[in-house]
Scaffold this active site. Structure first.
Site, PDB file in Angstrom:
ATOM      1  CB  CYS A 105      -5.885   3.007  -2.519  1.00  0.00           C
ATOM      2  SG  CYS A 105      -5.864   1.426  -3.349  1.00  0.00           S
ATOM      3  CG  ASN A 122      -0.971  -2.816  -0.223  1.00  0.00           C
ATOM      4  OD1 ASN A 122      -1.139  -3.243   0.919  1.00  0.00           O
ATOM      5  ND2 ASN A 122      -1.203  -1.573  -0.560  1.00  0.00           N
TER       6      ASN A 122
HETATM    7  C1  LIG Z   1      -5.627  -4.165  -4.504  1.00  0.00           C
HETATM    8  C2  LIG Z   1      -5.791  -4.545  -3.090  1.00  0.00           C
HETATM    9  C3  LIG Z   1      -7.056  -4.491  -2.456  1.00  0.00           C
HETATM   10  C4  LIG Z   1      -8.286  -3.990  -3.178  1.00  0.00           C
HETATM   11  O1  LIG Z   1      -8.724  -4.887  -4.163  1.00  0.00           O
HETATM   12  P1  LIG Z   1      -9.696  -4.360  -5.332  1.00  0.00           P
HETATM   13  O2  LIG Z   1     -10.028  -5.573  -6.134  1.00  0.00           O
HETATM   14  O3  LIG Z   1      -8.921  -3.342  -6.098  1.00  0.00           O
HETATM   15  O4  LIG Z   1     -10.895  -3.786  -4.652  1.00  0.00           O
HETATM   16  C5  LIG Z   1      -7.132  -4.881  -1.151  1.00  0.00           C
HETATM   17  N1  LIG Z   1      -6.056  -5.323  -0.466  1.00  0.00           N
HETATM   18  C6  LIG Z   1      -4.836  -5.387  -1.029  1.00  0.00           C
HETATM   19  C7  LIG Z   1      -3.681  -5.895  -0.234  1.00  0.00           C
HETATM   20  C8  LIG Z   1      -4.664  -5.001  -2.353  1.00  0.00           C
HETATM   21  O5  LIG Z   1      -3.456  -5.040  -2.897  1.00  0.00           O
END
Ligand SMILES: *Cc1c(COP(=O)(O)O)cnc(C)c1O
Length: 385
Positions: free
Chosen positions: A321, A147
């Site tokens: 996050c 991400n």
């Molecule tokens: C956004 C994200 C998450 C979390 O997903 P949510 O639906 O926001 O809980 C987990 N892993 C990755 C790689 C992400 O980009």
């Protein structure tokens, strides 16, 4: 406003929003009810489930609906490990916190967790994976695409290794879904996480693909919805919206990926040629089409983001996050970045609604802003800005 933080969340498509509306107003039945309100809601859920399955070439009964990517990851990790006598889990240093935090909890519960290292491009070490698997290994969890830097892992290879050793394989595919074609059968993965709000669907809804024959311990108990795997009255409107978002993502995948890639490449080539002391991070040969990640030496990424925001541009230093907790990116640290390189990092993730003129405007503002920040930087003489 120019929104360039699409790895954090995306705009809900109008078609998705419209399809959700009736489930707040007229069609508010409980899907477990026998009357027609209930049946209509239940039918809408199954249509959505089919669409979600189709996006990754799964079967409808292999899709578990959850409250989002985080819950999908938690369900996979706790669900496999807690029911298993085998004590070991293998993951990587660059996973999202929605994997790393469950891992820390599992360690507290006495499980052994191995974290695979990555190279400068954020690629895991496949040899290290092979050598880490033992008789004690129950599960391998390696993310499909990162991400922060967009690096895509050799997921099919990981799946093959797991299969050879009879170990279950989970992948957090949240950043990959809708950007690169994913076929769970072709890859040979056992568990795969998806999130709706990263693909222009509503927030608070996601899915876990669970290959037929894979058993997990449920950890939300109650009325027995989702085949007893996740109790609680279903979020019908969100499920419908997620289904529509998946349907659109599948239908337009090639076109969408090409659009994002052309924006990203235009932005990147201008930045590289017009701004000095910059590096492009991640595996440039093999990354998600929406991700651009840079290090501008002598600049503080957070100052940069605040300045960009004043010009109406929304970007990020990395994972949304982690920003609130103010800790240095664990991903960039694992990739061997120095403190200075981490400080100067900026993530730009483009989306379906961005345009080429927006990219040009962004580069123009970036040039000006970086020049300003560098003129007062403590590294001014070191680099000769
Ligand atoms: C956004 C994200 C998450 C979390 O997903 P949510 O639906 O926001 O809980 C987990 N892993 C990755 C790689 C992400 O980009």
């Amino acid at each position: 406003m120019i929104y360039l933080d699409n790895a954090a969340s995306t705009q809900v498509h109008e078609e998705v929003f419209q399809e959700m509306l009736p489930y707040f107003k007229e069609q508010y039945g409980n899907p477990s009810s026998i009357h027609r309100y209930g049946r209509l809601a239940s039918k809408a859920i199954e249509t959505a489930r089919k669409r979600i399955a189709e996006l990754i070439n799964a079967k409808q009964n292999e899709i578990l609906l959850t409250s989002g990517g985080t819950e999908s990851n938690n369900t996979a990790l706790f669900g496999v490990m807690r029911q298993n006598k085998a004590k070991q889990l293998i993951t990587s240093h660059i996973e999202h916190d929605a994997i790393l935090e469950p891992c820390r909890q599992l360690e507290k519960e006495g499980f052994d967790v191995i974290y695979l290292p990555v190279n400068n491009y954020g690629m895991i070490d496949i040899e290290k994976l092979k050598h880490s698997i033992t008789k004690e290994t129950a599960l391998v969890s390696v993310m499909f695409a990162n991400n922060e830097v967009g690096t895509i892992q050799p997921i099919k290879k990981v799946a093959q290794i797991c299969k050879q050793h009879n170990v279950l394989f989970h992948t957090d595919a949240i950043q990959a879904v809708g950007k690169i074609p994913i076929d769970v059968k072709e890859i040979g993965v056992d568990l795969l996480s998806i999130s709706s709000h990263k693909i222009n669907g509503p927030k608070g809804i996601g899915a876990l693909y669970i290959r037929d024959g894979t058993t997990l311990d449920p950890f939300i108990l109650g009325g027995g919805q989702e085949n007893g795997m996740r109790s609680g009255t279903e979020n019908v409107a969100n499920i419908v919206g997620f289904g529509k978002a998946c349907h659109l993502a599948k239908e337009h995948l090639g076109k969408n990926a090409a659009h994002m890639k052309s924006l990203r490449d235009h932005l990147t080539s201008r930045i590289v040629s017009e701004i000095s002391h910059v590096s492009v991070n991640g595996n440039v040969e093999n990354k998600t089409p929406n991700n651009a990640h840079f290090t501008f030496l002598g600049v503080n990424g957070e100052d940069l983001i605040i300045k960009l925001d004043e010009f109406g541009i929304a970007a990020s230093t990395g994972s949304a996050c982690s920003v609130k907790t103010q800790k240095a990116s664990h991903v960039l640290m694992a990739m061997g970045f120095s403190h200075e390189q981490i400080t100067g990092s900026l993530r730009i993730t483009v989306g379906l609604y961005n345009t080429i003129p927006e990219m040009d405007q962004t580069v123009d503002i970036l040039k000006k802003t970086i020049q300003e920040l560098r003129s007062v930087s403590p590294f001014k003489t070191k680099y000769g800005f």
